[in-house]
Design a protein around this motif. Sequence first.
Motif, PDB file in Angstrom:
ATOM      1  N   ARG A   1      55.209   3.428  36.398  1.00  0.00           N
ATOM      2  CA  ARG A   1      54.728   4.035  35.154  1.00  0.00           C
ATOM      3  C   ARG A   1      53.217   3.825  35.029  1.00  0.00           C
ATOM      4  O   ARG A   1      52.637   2.961  35.662  1.00  0.00           O
ATOM      5  CB  ARG A   1      55.445   3.427  33.952  1.00  0.00           C
ATOM      6  CG  ARG A   1      56.956   3.690  33.961  1.00  0.00           C
ATOM      7  CD  ARG A   1      57.627   3.108  32.734  1.00  0.00           C
ATOM      8  NE  ARG A   1      59.080   3.309  32.774  1.00  0.00           N
ATOM      9  CZ  ARG A   1      59.687   4.400  32.320  1.00  0.00           C
ATOM     10  NH1 ARG A   1      58.966   5.376  31.777  1.00  0.00           N
ATOM     11  NH2 ARG A   1      61.009   4.514  32.400  1.00  0.00           N
ATOM     12  N   ASN A   2      52.600   4.619  34.175  1.00  0.00           N
ATOM     13  CA  ASN A   2      51.143   4.523  33.942  1.00  0.00           C
ATOM     14  C   ASN A   2      50.377   4.575  35.267  1.00  0.00           C
ATOM     15  O   ASN A   2      49.486   3.755  35.535  1.00  0.00           O
ATOM     16  CB  ASN A   2      50.801   3.232  33.191  1.00  0.00           C
ATOM     17  CG  ASN A   2      51.509   3.127  31.852  1.00  0.00           C
ATOM     18  OD1 ASN A   2      51.566   4.105  31.098  1.00  0.00           O
ATOM     19  ND2 ASN A   2      52.073   1.967  31.561  1.00  0.00           N
ATOM     20  N   SER A   3      50.745   5.521  36.092  1.00  0.00           N
ATOM     21  CA  SER A   3      50.118   5.634  37.414  1.00  0.00           C
ATOM     22  C   SER A   3      48.679   6.142  37.298  1.00  0.00           C
ATOM     23  O   SER A   3      48.277   6.732  36.295  1.00  0.00           O
ATOM     24  CB  SER A   3      50.928   6.594  38.293  1.00  0.00           C
ATOM     25  OG  SER A   3      50.974   7.891  37.702  1.00  0.00           O
ATOM     26  N   VAL A   4      47.930   5.909  38.345  1.00  0.00           N
ATOM     27  CA  VAL A   4      46.540   6.366  38.402  1.00  0.00           C
ATOM     28  C   VAL A   4      46.523   7.880  38.579  1.00  0.00           C
ATOM     29  O   VAL A   4      47.233   8.429  39.425  1.00  0.00           O
ATOM     30  CB  VAL A   4      45.796   5.694  39.574  1.00  0.00           C
ATOM     31  CG1 VAL A   4      44.377   6.206  39.673  1.00  0.00           C
ATOM     32  CG2 VAL A   4      45.817   4.187  39.405  1.00  0.00           C
ATOM     33  N   THR A   5      45.724   8.560  37.795  1.00  0.00           N
ATOM     34  CA  THR A   5      45.626  10.019  37.885  1.00  0.00           C
ATOM     35  C   THR A   5      44.151  10.421  37.888  1.00  0.00           C
ATOM     36  O   THR A   5      43.259   9.590  37.746  1.00  0.00           O
ATOM     37  CB  THR A   5      46.324  10.699  36.684  1.00  0.00           C
ATOM     38  OG1 THR A   5      45.692  10.266  35.454  1.00  0.00           O
ATOM     39  CG2 THR A   5      47.806  10.340  36.652  1.00  0.00           C
ATOM     40  N   THR A   6      43.918  11.716  38.058  1.00  0.00           N
ATOM     41  CA  THR A   6      42.548  12.228  38.044  1.00  0.00           C
ATOM     42  C   THR A   6      42.515  13.549  37.295  1.00  0.00           C
ATOM     43  O   THR A   6      43.545  14.028  36.815  1.00  0.00           O
ATOM     44  CB  THR A   6      42.016  12.395  39.480  1.00  0.00           C
ATOM     45  OG1 THR A   6      40.619  12.709  39.428  1.00  0.00           O
ATOM     46  CG2 THR A   6      42.758  13.482  40.228  1.00  0.00           C
ATOM     47  N   GLN A   7      41.304  14.143  37.211  1.00  0.00           N
ATOM     48  CA  GLN A   7      41.125  15.403  36.491  1.00  0.00           C
ATOM     49  C   GLN A   7      40.661  16.484  37.451  1.00  0.00           C
ATOM     50  O   GLN A   7      39.988  16.210  38.449  1.00  0.00           O
ATOM     51  CB  GLN A   7      40.099  15.230  35.371  1.00  0.00           C
ATOM     52  CG  GLN A   7      40.520  14.235  34.297  1.00  0.00           C
ATOM     53  CD  GLN A   7      39.393  13.962  33.314  1.00  0.00           C
ATOM     54  OE1 GLN A   7      38.287  13.585  33.699  1.00  0.00           O
ATOM     55  NE2 GLN A   7      39.667  14.167  32.037  1.00  0.00           N
ATOM     56  N   ALA A   8      40.964  17.705  37.121  1.00  0.00           N
ATOM     57  CA  ALA A   8      40.668  18.823  38.014  1.00  0.00           C
ATOM     58  C   ALA A   8      39.183  19.136  38.113  1.00  0.00           C
ATOM     59  O   ALA A   8      38.697  19.561  39.161  1.00  0.00           O
ATOM     60  CB  ALA A   8      41.422  20.073  37.545  1.00  0.00           C
ATOM     61  N   ASN A   9      38.441  18.930  37.019  1.00  0.00           N
ATOM     62  CA  ASN A   9      37.049  19.377  37.001  1.00  0.00           C
ATOM     63  C   ASN A   9      36.049  18.353  37.524  1.00  0.00           C
ATOM     64  O   ASN A   9      34.855  18.632  37.594  1.00  0.00           O
ATOM     65  CB  ASN A   9      36.652  19.784  35.578  1.00  0.00           C
ATOM     66  CG  ASN A   9      36.774  18.639  34.587  1.00  0.00           C
ATOM     67  OD1 ASN A   9      37.388  17.619  34.882  1.00  0.00           O
ATOM     68  ND2 ASN A   9      36.201  18.815  33.412  1.00  0.00           N
ATOM     69  N   ILE A  10      36.509  17.172  37.915  1.00  0.00           N
ATOM     70  CA  ILE A  10      35.560  16.202  38.448  1.00  0.00           C
ATOM     71  C   ILE A  10      35.383  16.426  39.946  1.00  0.00           C
ATOM     72  O   ILE A  10      36.219  17.045  40.604  1.00  0.00           O
ATOM     73  CB  ILE A  10      35.982  14.741  38.166  1.00  0.00           C
ATOM     74  CG1 ILE A  10      37.216  14.346  39.003  1.00  0.00           C
ATOM     75  CG2 ILE A  10      36.248  14.532  36.691  1.00  0.00           C
ATOM     76  CD1 ILE A  10      37.531  12.862  38.926  1.00  0.00           C
ATOM     77  N   LEU A  11      34.298  15.921  40.493  1.00  0.00           N
ATOM     78  CA  LEU A  11      34.031  16.104  41.910  1.00  0.00           C
ATOM     79  C   LEU A  11      35.103  15.433  42.761  1.00  0.00           C
ATOM     80  O   LEU A  11      35.615  14.371  42.402  1.00  0.00           O
ATOM     81  CB  LEU A  11      32.659  15.530  42.266  1.00  0.00           C
ATOM     82  CG  LEU A  11      31.447  16.233  41.645  1.00  0.00           C
ATOM     83  CD1 LEU A  11      30.179  15.479  41.989  1.00  0.00           C
ATOM     84  CD2 LEU A  11      31.358  17.675  42.123  1.00  0.00           C
TER      85      LEU A  11
END
Length: 323
Positions: free
Chosen positions: A273-283
């Motif tokens: 749970r609460n895994s590491v994620t990222t965002q589409a608009n970052i490099l």
Amino acid sequence: MSISQFSKSALQVINIELQAVTNLTHSIDQQFELICQTILSGSGRVIVTGMGKSGHIANKIAATLASTGTPSFYVHPGEANHGDLGMFTKNDIVLALSNSGETAEILTLLPLLKRLGCIIIAMTGNAKSTLAVNSDFHLNASVAEEACPLGLAPTASTTAALVLGDALAVTLLEARGFTAEDFALSHPGGSLGRKLLLTTKDIMHTGERIPLVTEDASLKQAILEMSKKGLGMTGIVDLHGQLVGIFTDGDLRRCLDQDKPISEIKITDMMTRNSVTTQANILAAQTLNIMEAKKINSLFVLDDANKPIGALNMHDLLRAGVI
């Protein structure tokens, strides 16, 4: 010449050139500051010129200036004397390199450049030379001695000129507020451009290629989804499509250590749970930094509603040239 003499000779060259570079600190003075201000306020290009070995250094300085925000190019003084002078305009600033300050091909250009109205910056090893005296500014790149024992081959002098040119280019870069993204725009075809311009959105898997199962999925279904999508993981989403956890190859290995049969293990018991994620608009390079810092090989890309819109792993970053 013995083996030990090879090392002794090489170290002597390095020490002489090291001293030449150290002595350049005396060249960073008010004249240097005025040169920077003049280039920054100019509306033209910086045209760099030089003959022989100085020409090779001049070519590199022009390339460095151009890639760091200062429009610049190299012109061979011999060619300038035979037609290429048409590349110069009255708004341009000329940076002329000559260790002696007496290079005939460059001195021939001086009256023509002055008539055209160009600002001339001399970089020489002799402040009293013809080139230095007849220029608007002078950068002192003098050295106590060449590393060549004959005192003939340009060695320490070309190193000093190169370092002084780098100092000028980087100072202008910082003054312009030149960014990594700006740098990448002039390197779109190389690895620098891929590292600095690609966003996570450009390389992530989307749509049906995203490995996802619901909270009520069996462990078998999760394993099948992982195998089908080939990213070494699957996401677990709730009834609203929001990510609640992630199940990876590592989690699968841990399942094998459980005492109870695999058929009785719930995916929600083994997911993270609460895994590491990222965002589409970052490099993409930023996403790589996240993965390296957290020591993970794959992750999901979420939107503002915490819903998976993409997924990627280290292999995707490798294929894109980000690594």
